[in-house]
Motif scaffolding. Structure first.
Motif, mmCIF file in Angstrom:
data_model
loop_
_atom_site.group_PDB
_atom_site.id
_atom_site.type_symbol
_atom_site.label_atom_id
_atom_site.label_comp_id
_atom_site.label_asym_id
_atom_site.label_seq_id
_atom_site.Cartn_x
_atom_site.Cartn_y
_atom_site.Cartn_z
ATOM 1 N N LEU A 14 0.826 -1.199 0.000
ATOM 2 C CA LEU A 14 0.000 0.000 0.000
ATOM 3 C C LEU A 14 0.866 1.257 0.000
ATOM 4 O O LEU A 14 0.571 2.236 -0.695
ATOM 5 C CB LEU A 14 -0.917 0.002 1.224
ATOM 6 N N THR A 102 -7.658 5.090 5.835
ATOM 7 C CA THR A 102 -7.366 4.036 4.857
ATOM 8 C C THR A 102 -8.610 3.577 4.094
ATOM 9 O O THR A 102 -8.528 2.684 3.252
ATOM 10 C CB THR A 102 -6.730 2.816 5.553
ATOM 11 N N PRO A 187 -4.675 6.306 -0.273
ATOM 12 C CA PRO A 187 -4.860 7.382 0.710
ATOM 13 C C PRO A 187 -3.850 8.503 0.495
ATOM 14 O O PRO A 187 -2.706 8.260 0.094
ATOM 15 C CB PRO A 187 -4.637 6.675 2.055
ATOM 16 N N ASP A 191 -3.900 11.486 4.873
ATOM 17 C CA ASP A 191 -4.551 10.266 5.366
ATOM 18 C C ASP A 191 -3.533 9.345 6.041
ATOM 19 O O ASP A 191 -3.790 8.780 7.116
ATOM 20 C CB ASP A 191 -5.229 9.518 4.218
ATOM 21 N N PHE A 192 -2.383 9.160 5.378
ATOM 22 C CA PHE A 192 -1.332 8.317 5.960
ATOM 23 C C PHE A 192 -0.879 8.867 7.309
ATOM 24 O O PHE A 192 -0.655 8.126 8.261
ATOM 25 C CB PHE A 192 -0.138 8.224 5.009
ATOM 26 N N ALA A 195 -3.429 8.085 9.947
ATOM 27 C CA ALA A 195 -3.408 6.657 10.281
ATOM 28 C C ALA A 195 -2.239 6.316 11.196
ATOM 29 O O ALA A 195 -2.388 5.562 12.161
ATOM 30 C CB ALA A 195 -3.346 5.828 9.005
#
Length: 255
Positions: A14, A102, A187, A191-192, A195
């Motif tokens: 990912l 995610t 993402p 976003d990462f 997370a």
């Protein structure tokens, strides 16, 4: 492979392939932009970006985050946005940041699989996925990765050839929608970041699930599930690369 290795592989893919995909997209966009054909690349945002933002919205609702603002498609750029707030004292809402961040990945995979299921016969797609997943689960040495990669490329080529036989128009619609979702499935950097910051809240659950899986004898089932998730994404990523090549071909044919 063990569930730990497969899960680590999924997360690594990912991150790494997401980075590679973004770089390839930038090369494609730059080349088209310099030719005055940037609109060919931007076409995917009208489907992919709303799906990306919808996945965030759905998970915000599930984890009880307050949605402040939604931009389904930004007219001045290539992305959208979901601005949300949460209670920093709530374990549940903090944990939700991982799933919200995610969401475009697993939500996108789910929608493409669902689309493929309705557009083409289930056996056409699932037979290829099952054969590659079996190879992935049984990897015991590094050289086996070559067999998986070769089987993946071969399956994608065969699937696309078989899909075209079910109708070129149907195939083109499926290709555009699915690749639009894949193009916006990774993402974002924000976003990462969200997370990673929320990862500490997931560690206790990961530990509990690890013990439960070991005690319940579900390791084989979890291995299969994770390997299928990996294959789904790799499968559609290769299809997306084919779409990128087609866009470049169309750009060369246009005046």
């Amino acid at each position: 492979m063990t569930p730990f290795v497969l899960f680590g592989t999924l997360i690594s893919l990912l991150i790494v392939l997401g980075f590679v995909q973004r770089k390839l997209e930038w090369v494609l966009f730059r080349r088209l932009f310099l030719r005055g054909q940037g609109y060919l690349y931007s076409l995917t945002r009208w489907v992919g970006t709303p799906v990306h933002e919808l996945s965030h919205v759905v998970m915000c609702v599930v984890f009880r985050h307050r949605i402040v603002k939604i931009e389904w498609v930004d007219p001045t750029g290539l992305g959208g946005a979901v601005i949300h707030q949460w209670n920093p004292k709530s374990y549940y809402q903090n944990l939700g940041n991982i799933f919200i961040a995610t969401a475009p990945f697993y939500f996108g995979v789910f929608l493409i699989v669902l689309l493929t299921h309705f557009v083409f016969p289930s056996s056409l797609f699932l037979s290829y996925v099952a054969s590659i997943s079996e190879l992935l689960v049984n990897i015991s040495q590094l050289s086996d990765l070559y067999l998986v990669a070769r089987a993946l490329v071969h399956s994608v080529i065969e699937f696309n050839s078989s899909a075209i036989e079910h109708g070129l128009g149907r195939y083109c619609i499926w290709l555009f929608i699915s690749t639009s979702i894949v193009a916006r499935m990774i993402p974002s950097s924000a976003d990462f970041g969200n997370a990673l910051r929320a990862l500490i809240y997931a560690l206790p659950i990961i530990a509990i699930l690890t013990v439960a899986i070991g005690l319940s004898g579900l390791i084989s089932a979890v291995n299969t599930l994770l390997s299928v998730a990996i294959v789904f994404w790799l499968f559609f990523l290769v299809v997306y690369l084919i779409y990128m090549l087609l866009i470049l071909l169309v750009a060369k044919l246009l005046p």
